[in-house]
Each structure stands twice: as structure tokens, then as C-alpha cells.
Design an enzyme around this catalytic site. Structure first.
Site, short mmCIF file in Angstrom:
data_model
loop_
_atom_site.label_atom_id
_atom_site.label_comp_id
_atom_site.label_asym_id
_atom_site.label_seq_id
_atom_site.Cartn_x
_atom_site.Cartn_y
_atom_site.Cartn_z
CG ASP A 11 3.01 -5.06 -0.26
OD1 ASP A 11 2.56 -5.20 0.91
OD2 ASP A 11 4.07 -4.47 -0.51
CB CYS A 68 2.64 -1.57 1.23
SG CYS A 68 3.08 0.16 1.59
CB THR A 70 6.23 1.91 5.02
OG1 THR A 70 6.00 2.07 3.60
CG2 THR A 70 7.59 1.26 5.24
CG HIS A 101 -7.71 19.68 8.60
ND1 HIS A 101 -6.66 20.38 9.14
CD2 HIS A 101 -8.74 19.82 9.47
CE1 HIS A 101 -7.04 20.92 10.30
NE2 HIS A 101 -8.29 20.59 10.53
CG HIS A 136 -10.24 22.28 6.27
ND1 HIS A 136 -8.89 22.47 6.45
CD2 HIS A 136 -10.84 22.58 7.45
CE1 HIS A 136 -8.67 22.85 7.70
NE2 HIS A 136 -9.84 22.93 8.32
C1 RB5 Z 1 7.99 -4.52 0.45
O1 RB5 Z 1 9.12 -5.11 1.01
C2 RB5 Z 1 7.91 -3.05 0.88
O2 RB5 Z 1 8.87 -2.31 0.22
C3 RB5 Z 1 6.52 -2.51 0.59
O3 RB5 Z 1 5.57 -3.28 1.24
C4 RB5 Z 1 6.24 -1.09 1.04
O4 RB5 Z 1 6.60 -0.87 2.36
C5 RB5 Z 1 6.64 -0.02 0.14
O5 RB5 Z 1 6.43 1.18 0.39
#
Ligand code: RB5
Length: 153
Positions: A11, A68, A70, A101, A136
Site C-alpha cells: 500500500d 504495508c 507494519t 518451519h 514441520h
Molecule cells: C496505513 O496507514 C497502515 O495502517 C497500513 O499500512 C498497515 O500498517 C496496516 O496494517
């Protein structure tokens, strides 16, 4: 010998790192399909997670990379597609175990969590680590069985 085909997606929060990763993998001879996003305009991570996950589940891509902010949202979404084992890795130890694994087939990373050098190391580990099999394999087969149970319930 040509290397495997891969798929990459992100994203807006993962866009820059995705561009870097595509370039890095391309330099190593991988053919990487870019499933978007194509800019830093705000966008929704499940859309790219679905695209990459479908490429991997169908076998069009051997494995995928999703990014994304995180690395959590893309993995949660990708794991809804049967056959997908997406793992969020922000260090090389997680990358190693995800492959060894869990036979993970999508590497998820956080564009706001890992820097380029770390992402490179994670990718290097991911690429050089094979599935350990044995006990595994039995566990990964149970994940597939769980998907089938859900489908028929
Ligand atoms: C976008 O701001 C953020 O929420 C997205 O990139 C992501 O981290 C979601 O898990």
C-alpha cells in the site's frame, strides 16, 4: 537458468520499500510482477494482499512479498486466501523460521518498521533458507486440512 517468478505488492505506506525490494530482487535475476500500489497515494492494503496472494496460490508466482506500514495488515489479509502462508518478518531469525518451519510463501514486511538494509538481509535469509520438512511438513499439512474443514463447514 532463469529464476522463479515472484509477485510484489504494497500500500502507500509500503510503496517505497516495495520499489526498493523489486529493484533488489530484479538485480538478482528474479522476474517480479508489480501488483501495485504504483504511488504513495493513500490506498487499502487488502487490495494488494489479495492480488499477490492469488498469484502465489495459483502458482503464477513462486512466492511473494507484501509491504504495508507494519507488515501486519497485508499478512492478515493474504492469509485469507487458501494455500497462503504469509509471515510478517522484521528480522532474519523470523525469516529463517518462517521458511524452515512454516514453509511460508509470502514475506510480509513493514515499510515503517524495517529499513532497506534490514529488508535486504531478511530477503537474503528468506531466499537461502529451505523448508525443513519432517515434523514441520505434518504441521503445514494440518494448516491445509484446517482450510478444507472451514470450506466444508
Ligand atoms: C496505513 O496507514 C497502515 O495502517 C497500513 O499500512 C498497515 O500498517 C496496516 O496494517
Amino acid at each position: 537458468m532463469p529464476k522463479e517468478k515472484l509477485a510484489a505488492g504494497a500500500d502507500h505506506a509500503g510503496f517505497r520499500l516495495k520499489e526498493y525490494v523489486r529493484h533488489y530482487l530484479g538485480e538478482q535475476g528474479y522476474q517480479v510482477e508489480d501488483c501495485g500500489a504504483f504511488s504513495e497515494e493513500p490506498s487499502d492494503y487488502p487490495d494488494y494482499a489479495e492480488k499477490v496472494a492469488r498469484r502465489v496460490a495459483s502458482g503464477e508466482a513462486a512466492w511473494g512479498v507484501l509491504i504495508c506500514g507494519t507488515g501486519l495488515g497485508v499478512a492478515i489479509a493474504a492469509n485469507k486466501v487458501p494455500g497462503i502462508r504469509a509471515a510478517t518478518c522484521d528480522n532474519t531469525l523470523l525469516a529463517r523460521f518462517a521458511r524452515e518451519h512454516n514453509q511460508a510463501n509470502i514475506l510480509a514486511m513493514g515499510g515503517r518498521i524495517v529499513d532497506r538494509a534490514t529488508a535486504r538481509k531478511i530477503l537474503d535469509t528468506w531466499i537461502s533458507t529451505g523448508f525443513a520438512g519432517g515434523r514441520h511438513a505434518r504441521r503445514v499439512e494440518k494448516i491445509a486440512a484446517l482450510e478444507l474443514k472451514e470450506k466444508s463447514s
